[in-house]
Design an enzyme around this catalytic site. Structure first.
Site, PDB file in Angstrom:
ATOM      1  N   GLN A  63       0.816  -1.205   0.000  1.00  0.00           N
ATOM      2  CA  GLN A  63       0.000   0.000   0.000  1.00  0.00           C
ATOM      3  C   GLN A  63       0.853   1.260   0.000  1.00  0.00           C
ATOM      4  O   GLN A  63       2.066   1.213   0.210  1.00  0.00           O
ATOM      5  CB  GLN A  63      -0.912   0.002   1.228  1.00  0.00           C
ATOM      6  CG  GLN A  63      -0.159  -0.058   2.548  1.00  0.00           C
ATOM      7  CD  GLN A  63      -1.092  -0.236   3.736  1.00  0.00           C
ATOM      8  OE1 GLN A  63      -1.328   0.695   4.489  1.00  0.00           O
ATOM      9  NE2 GLN A  63      -1.626  -1.458   3.897  1.00  0.00           N
ATOM     10  N   HIS A 110       0.231   5.824   0.876  1.00  0.00           N
ATOM     11  CA  HIS A 110      -0.674   6.835   1.415  1.00  0.00           C
ATOM     12  C   HIS A 110      -0.461   8.168   0.701  1.00  0.00           C
ATOM     13  O   HIS A 110       0.655   8.481   0.263  1.00  0.00           O
ATOM     14  CB  HIS A 110      -0.440   7.007   2.913  1.00  0.00           C
ATOM     15  CG  HIS A 110      -0.519   5.721   3.677  1.00  0.00           C
ATOM     16  ND1 HIS A 110      -1.657   4.941   3.692  1.00  0.00           N
ATOM     17  CD2 HIS A 110       0.391   5.069   4.433  1.00  0.00           C
ATOM     18  CE1 HIS A 110      -1.437   3.872   4.432  1.00  0.00           C
ATOM     19  NE2 HIS A 110      -0.200   3.923   4.890  1.00  0.00           N
ATOM     20  N   GLU A 138       3.268   7.561   8.545  1.00  0.00           N
ATOM     21  CA  GLU A 138       3.317   6.650   9.686  1.00  0.00           C
ATOM     22  C   GLU A 138       4.754   6.228   9.954  1.00  0.00           C
ATOM     23  O   GLU A 138       5.614   6.262   9.071  1.00  0.00           O
ATOM     24  CB  GLU A 138       2.437   5.422   9.441  1.00  0.00           C
ATOM     25  CG  GLU A 138       2.820   4.598   8.225  1.00  0.00           C
ATOM     26  CD  GLU A 138       1.813   3.507   7.885  1.00  0.00           C
ATOM     27  OE1 GLU A 138       0.603   3.745   8.056  1.00  0.00           O
ATOM     28  OE2 GLU A 138       2.244   2.433   7.448  1.00  0.00           O
ATOM     29  N   HIS A 172       4.713   0.205   0.570  1.00  0.00           N
ATOM     30  CA  HIS A 172       5.263  -0.583   1.664  1.00  0.00           C
ATOM     31  C   HIS A 172       4.315  -1.714   2.047  1.00  0.00           C
ATOM     32  O   HIS A 172       3.113  -1.662   1.789  1.00  0.00           O
ATOM     33  CB  HIS A 172       5.542   0.286   2.892  1.00  0.00           C
ATOM     34  CG  HIS A 172       4.330   0.986   3.441  1.00  0.00           C
ATOM     35  ND1 HIS A 172       3.829   2.139   2.887  1.00  0.00           N
ATOM     36  CD2 HIS A 172       3.505   0.674   4.490  1.00  0.00           C
ATOM     37  CE1 HIS A 172       2.766   2.533   3.579  1.00  0.00           C
ATOM     38  NE2 HIS A 172       2.545   1.651   4.548  1.00  0.00           N
ATOM     39  N   ARG A 185      -4.106   0.792  -2.256  1.00  0.00           N
ATOM     40  CA  ARG A 185      -3.483  -0.533  -2.236  1.00  0.00           C
ATOM     41  C   ARG A 185      -2.914  -0.900  -3.598  1.00  0.00           C
ATOM     42  O   ARG A 185      -3.524  -0.629  -4.634  1.00  0.00           O
ATOM     43  CB  ARG A 185      -4.501  -1.576  -1.775  1.00  0.00           C
ATOM     44  CG  ARG A 185      -4.920  -1.361  -0.326  1.00  0.00           C
ATOM     45  CD  ARG A 185      -5.962  -2.355   0.151  1.00  0.00           C
ATOM     46  NE  ARG A 185      -6.287  -2.117   1.557  1.00  0.00           N
ATOM     47  CZ  ARG A 185      -7.189  -1.227   1.968  1.00  0.00           C
ATOM     48  NH1 ARG A 185      -7.878  -0.522   1.073  1.00  0.00           N
ATOM     49  NH2 ARG A 185      -7.400  -1.044   3.256  1.00  0.00           N
TER      50      ARG A 185
END
Length: 416
Positions: free
Chosen positions: A95, A97, A132, A261, A280
């Site tokens: 995925q 972001h 993240e 990642h 994804r």
């Protein structure tokens, strides 16, 4: 300060041992336990056990006390981060972001198009980015970011898969981000019939490479595992292009916007912006939107971002984003003289964080203390909520070594 009880998410890729041991529950657990959530996420806000309400409702009742007046305005009365303890026995989906600009634009498009926010095909359920970081608790394995193209050419040549020769030549002729984009786009858009032929051929090459103990044996083993778990998934091909990373306990991996990642296995503390925006690439039965994915991905090759924290003594802080700061509070070997712990306890360390904070202890027990002298003990598997109005807080171990993590917004890491 108050005791905060998180919720366990039972995804299929989770562990039956790690979170159960952390929480002092029966081992093995009846179902795979993947994540312990600590925060005010709208789907499952953590509970403030002392007053029978959840953190989201408590912040809605008193946003100024919980967040602080300045942070209340900055974060629109939301807690900007979500803290997790993650335990993966199987790989998560591949995925990426979006950036802040991409998230805002994508959310506006889908709102205008009338796509329900809970729809499976919704890419942007909120208008926020989702950077993240993950700090390893055990040896942790992941795929992260696009590998240098020249190294991937060597990998493809070493696997010696005839069906991949054209793609190897394409990348060798353009060993940069544009070449990676071309090969990735080709693979991710292949007809299923072509994927069903190419992936088994790739896996045969991986088997031969492992038997020969070749240079890329670790990468080949990972591809074999992914191919077995996700037969016929184009994400197995995409994984060929990514860095394979092994983190030792205490090492931190950061995932900025656009970085592809997948977490493969291991346990760690994860801290992220409080967003659900995920695009994804594969290794999942869930929705994959290839055009939107290509819009978001960053194809610049290079090593993934391993964070070097700042601080002295037992507290190390990582502040890569405006949305969050993570403090690793290590009162274990090398940071703690056990003989110094007497009835008065060890010398406290400044937590060094401001605003709304969450502390979780993963080993031992720690004591939090405000400037006014109020104390709160957090034992293994437990967590505490520290509102902004509590002011500065110190942390110290109780009766021996301990390891705890504290989360705050990124303004703390910037001296805010």
């Amino acid at each position: 300060m108050e005791t905060l009880r998180g919720s366990v998410r039972t995804y299929a890729w989770g562990s039956r041992t790690h979170l159960a041991e952390l929480l002092g529950e029966e081992v093995p657990s009846p179902h795979p336990q993947a994540e312990l959530w600590l925060g005010a996420h709208r789907d499952e806000p953590s509970q403030l056990t002392g007053r029978g309400t959840n953190l989201a409702d408590a912040l809605a009742e008193d946003p100024a006390g919980g967040l602080g007046p300045e942070r209340r305005e900055r974060w629109s009365d939301r807690l900007p981060y979500l803290l997790k303890v993650l335990a993966a026995e199987e790989p998560l989906s591949l995925q990426a972001h979006p950036s802040a600009e991409q998230a805002a634009a994508g959310w506006a498009r889908e709102e205008a198009a009338g796509v329900p926010r809970t729809a499976a095909e919704r890419n942007y359920p909120d208008p926020l980015p989702k950077p993240e970081l993950l700090c390893a608790l055990t040896e942790f394995h992941a795929l992260a970011g696009f590998r240098e193209a020249a190294t991937t050419v060597r990998l493809l040549q070493a696997l010696d898969v005839r069906a991949l020769e054209h793609h190897t030549g394409l990348l060798a002729a353009q060993p940069d981000g544009d070449g990676l984009r071309a090969v990735f786009t080709t693979w991710i858009t292949l007809p299923q019939r072509a994927v069903d032929e190419l992936v088994p051929a790739l896996l045969d090459g991986c088997v031969a490479h492992v038997r020969a103990r070749g240079e890329f044996t670790g990468e080949a083993r990972t591809l074999l595992d992914l191919g077995e778990r996700y037969p016929g998934d184009a994400g197995v091909l995409a994984a060929l292009l990514l860095n394979r990373v092994t983190l030792a306990p205490g090492e931190c991996l950061y995932q900025p916007a656009g970085s592809p990642h997948s977490y493969l296995s291991g346990a760690g503390v994860e801290l992220m912006a409080n967003s659900d925006n995920v695009l994804r690439c594969g290794l999942t039965p869930k929705h994959v939107d290839v055009p939107e994915l290509l819009r978001v991905l960053d194809f610049a090759p290079g090593l993934p971002t391993l964070l070097r924290g700042e601080g002295k003594g037992p507290v190390t802080r990582y502040a890569p984003s405006e949305f969050f700061t993570l403090a690793r509070c290590d009162f274990e070997e090398g940071h703690l003289d056990e003989a110094a712990i007497d009835e008065a306890g060890a010398e406290p360390a400044d937590l060094g964080l401001e605003g709304p904070r969450i502390v979780v202890t993963v080993r031992g027990s720690v004591r939090l203390r405000t400037a006014g002298g109020r104390c709160h003990e957090v034992s293994q598997g437990s967590a505490a909520w520290i509102p902004a109005c509590d002011g500065p807080v110190t942390i110290a171990p109780v009766d021996g070594p301990a390891l705890a993590f504290a989360a705050a917004d990124g303004l703390s890491g910037r001296g805010g």
